[in-house]
Enzyme design. Structure first.
Site, PDB file in Angstrom:
ATOM      1  CB  VAL A  46      -0.671  -0.176   1.712  1.00 56.11           C
ATOM      2  CG1 VAL A  46      -1.722   1.131   1.498  1.00 56.11           C
ATOM      3  CG2 VAL A  46      -1.415  -1.354   1.163  1.00 56.11           C
ATOM      4  CD  GLU A  47       3.905   1.855  -4.494  1.00 59.70           C
ATOM      5  OE1 GLU A  47       3.649   3.289  -5.311  1.00 59.70           O
ATOM      6  OE2 GLU A  47       5.055   1.045  -4.757  1.00 59.70           O
ATOM      7  CD  GLU A  58       7.391  -8.500   1.982  1.00 58.56           C
ATOM      8  OE1 GLU A  58       6.480  -7.443   2.228  1.00 58.56           O
ATOM      9  OE2 GLU A  58       8.257  -8.677   1.765  1.00 58.56           O
ATOM     10  CB  CYS A  89      12.735  -5.015   1.874  1.00 58.56           C
ATOM     11  SG  CYS A  89      11.766  -4.271   3.241  1.00 58.56           S
TER      12      CYS A  89
END
Ligand code: THU
Length: 133
Positions: A46-47, A58, A89
């Protein structure tokens, strides 16, 4: 974990990926994991217009895990738009460590790895407990 179990995780991750909100990177991600009580949880990225506030897939998965009753993650997978496996990441490796531990199984392009291989010498809850004793 059977091959079918891993496929079920990939299918769930792919379906979650389709809900991703990634208008900036145009790189939708989906993640799915098996919990020790047999259920599965998932999440998508979700940007945000303030780019640095982006939530990785995650993050959503962990939030879903806790808000639906918690448990320990035992197997995890993360995919891109084509269903290819992605490595979590660095920050997300730490999140996964908190809720899956060093033995969490992660599917990668080169086979199943333990989280301890991706995040060796991890800092975790046991470090804090040890020092508070
Ligand atoms: N991303 C994830 O959702 N999980 C990862 O482990 C790696 C990166 C997302 C964040 C961002 O929305 C997009 O992928 C491009 O970096």
């Amino acid at each position: 974990m059977t091959k079918e179990d891993w496929e079920a995780l990939r299918t769930l991750a792919t379906s979650s990926m389709k809900n991703a909100y990634a208008p900036y990177s145009k790189f939708p991600v989906g993640a799915a994991a098996l919990v020790d009580n047999g259920r599965m949880v998932s999440g998508c990225n979700v940007e945000n217009a303030s780019y640095g506030l982006t939530l990785c897939a995650e993050c959503g998965l962990i939030s879903s895990l806790i808000s639906s009753g918690g448990g320990k993650l035992v197997a995890f997978t993360c995919v891109d738009i084509s269903g290819n496996y992605l490595m979590p990441c660095g920050r997300c490796r730490q999140l996964l460590h908190e809720h899956g531990g060093a033995e969490l199984q992660i599917m990668t392009d080169t086979g199943i790895k333990a989280l301890s291989e991706l995040l060796p010498w991890a800092f975790g809850p046991e470090e804090i407990e040890r020092r508070l004793d």
